[in-house]
Write an enzyme that holds these catalytic residues in place. Sequence first.
Site, PDB file in Angstrom:
ATOM      1  N   SER A 112      47.938  47.681 100.740  1.00  0.00           N
ATOM      2  CA  SER A 112      48.572  46.482 100.218  1.00  0.00           C
ATOM      3  C   SER A 112      48.511  46.496  98.696  1.00  0.00           C
ATOM      4  O   SER A 112      48.993  47.432  98.069  1.00  0.00           O
ATOM      5  CB  SER A 112      47.920  45.240 100.830  1.00  0.00           C
ATOM      6  OG  SER A 112      48.707  44.094 100.611  1.00  0.00           O
ATOM      7  N   GLU A 139      54.583  48.752 111.595  1.00  0.00           N
ATOM      8  CA  GLU A 139      55.824  48.359 112.260  1.00  0.00           C
ATOM      9  C   GLU A 139      56.159  46.884 112.040  1.00  0.00           C
ATOM     10  O   GLU A 139      57.323  46.521 111.892  1.00  0.00           O
ATOM     11  CB  GLU A 139      55.716  48.649 113.752  1.00  0.00           C
ATOM     12  CG  GLU A 139      57.004  48.462 114.520  1.00  0.00           C
ATOM     13  CD  GLU A 139      58.058  49.504 114.180  1.00  0.00           C
ATOM     14  OE1 GLU A 139      59.245  49.150 114.129  1.00  0.00           O
ATOM     15  OE2 GLU A 139      57.678  50.668 113.946  1.00  0.00           O
ATOM     16  N   HIS A 188      50.044  43.715 109.269  1.00  0.00           N
ATOM     17  CA  HIS A 188      49.629  44.153 107.938  1.00  0.00           C
ATOM     18  C   HIS A 188      48.116  44.341 107.907  1.00  0.00           C
ATOM     19  O   HIS A 188      47.356  43.397 108.113  1.00  0.00           O
ATOM     20  CB  HIS A 188      50.058  43.097 106.921  1.00  0.00           C
ATOM     21  CG  HIS A 188      49.853  43.486 105.493  1.00  0.00           C
ATOM     22  ND1 HIS A 188      50.474  44.567 104.917  1.00  0.00           N
ATOM     23  CD2 HIS A 188      49.124  42.908 104.505  1.00  0.00           C
ATOM     24  CE1 HIS A 188      50.134  44.638 103.648  1.00  0.00           C
ATOM     25  NE2 HIS A 188      49.311  43.644 103.373  1.00  0.00           N
TER      26      HIS A 188
END
Length: 405
Positions: A111, A224, A315
């Site tokens: 991230s 995904e 995430h």
Amino acid sequence: DCLYLNVWTPSLSARARLPVMVWIHGGANKAGWSFEPNYQGASLAARGNVVVVSIAYRVGIFGFFGHPELRGSAAPANFGLLDQLAALRWVHDNIGEFGGDPSNTTVIGESAGAADIGYLMTSALAQGLFHRAISQSGGYQMLDDLDLEDAEKVGLTLSSALPDKPDLTALRKRSSAEIFQAAREVLADHQYRPVVDDLVITVPPAAFYRRLGVPYDLLIGSNEDEWYMYLDDDPAKLADTLRNIPPAVRMLFSARAAQEPDVQRGHDKATTIVKMACPAYLMAASVAGDNHRAWVYRFARIRPGPGGERLLAYHGAEIPYVFDTHDSWFSGDETDAGLTTAMVAYWSNFARTGDPNGAGLQPWPAFDPKDARAMELGSRIAPIAAPDRALCDQAAGSLYPGWSR
């Protein structure tokens, strides 16, 4: 006293010269800790036979702001990046005492940590401090085109929220708690990002990759369903997201979202493609032309049980597989154990040689822009045609500042 690092090593012998993996945590550059349970490096170090380092860096208002009175100083902005560079210099100078090889260092982040690595790959100050990069769910730094004036506006906004609107000298006399609270109030929705300061960063990321290429071996990918857990089925919110996409390519993403079975999935898909999937392909293609190799993955594992059904391949879902730090409350089965073994091996092999492949692993093809393939890491482990690659190529020049020539 907030700047520290943690080291896990299989050997304290200076003769071991093991590959080094330096973890830069995520958290939107405003939160996160290097010692979170999923970031503990003991198992990765032991199973991968590597030295694992996790680092702290200043975040939020302390790490990513500027002020007009700092212009022309030795450090006008990007303090969080400067902290990361300081940690990498420490690793370079000292990791040999922990069994590590300072000439074989890989930075790895997720991230915001991965996005920051995307900036570090463009910085002359980072040259020689790391040799490979792993970007997990980053890439969205390619959307950035911020300069020193943008950082200075953050400092001025902070000052305006405090009594007497202090100048820089007076700001330095305020307590960190007061600064933090003021920033929470007036910059609550601010997206903290590095900026072009002509010191640490001289060119916006997308423009750098396009003009000069990515000068490192790169393992990069996305999940995904990155944003699914943050979204709902409100069509108005999807419409707001689409309005922020440049008009020239907006309909492409509207049509792509409409292919999904519901609004929430469509919203997630459009966001994931723009912020993470497309940048991964573009950065990988930039590496391929510069005497380095790139390896692209798509993490698709959905945990068994109701938690997996709610979150999908969310995430951050890949992190406990990389570190072998699965939470006891999250369900898993033999598939998760096998995927963990494979990902620990792929990641540590890449850190060792620049190639994730090894004995007993499914072959992972290097990224070829002419026949783009990604490694699916999920209930199965296999190379697949890079999803949505044609859409990414079509939209890149409009989406990412400096990408079009």
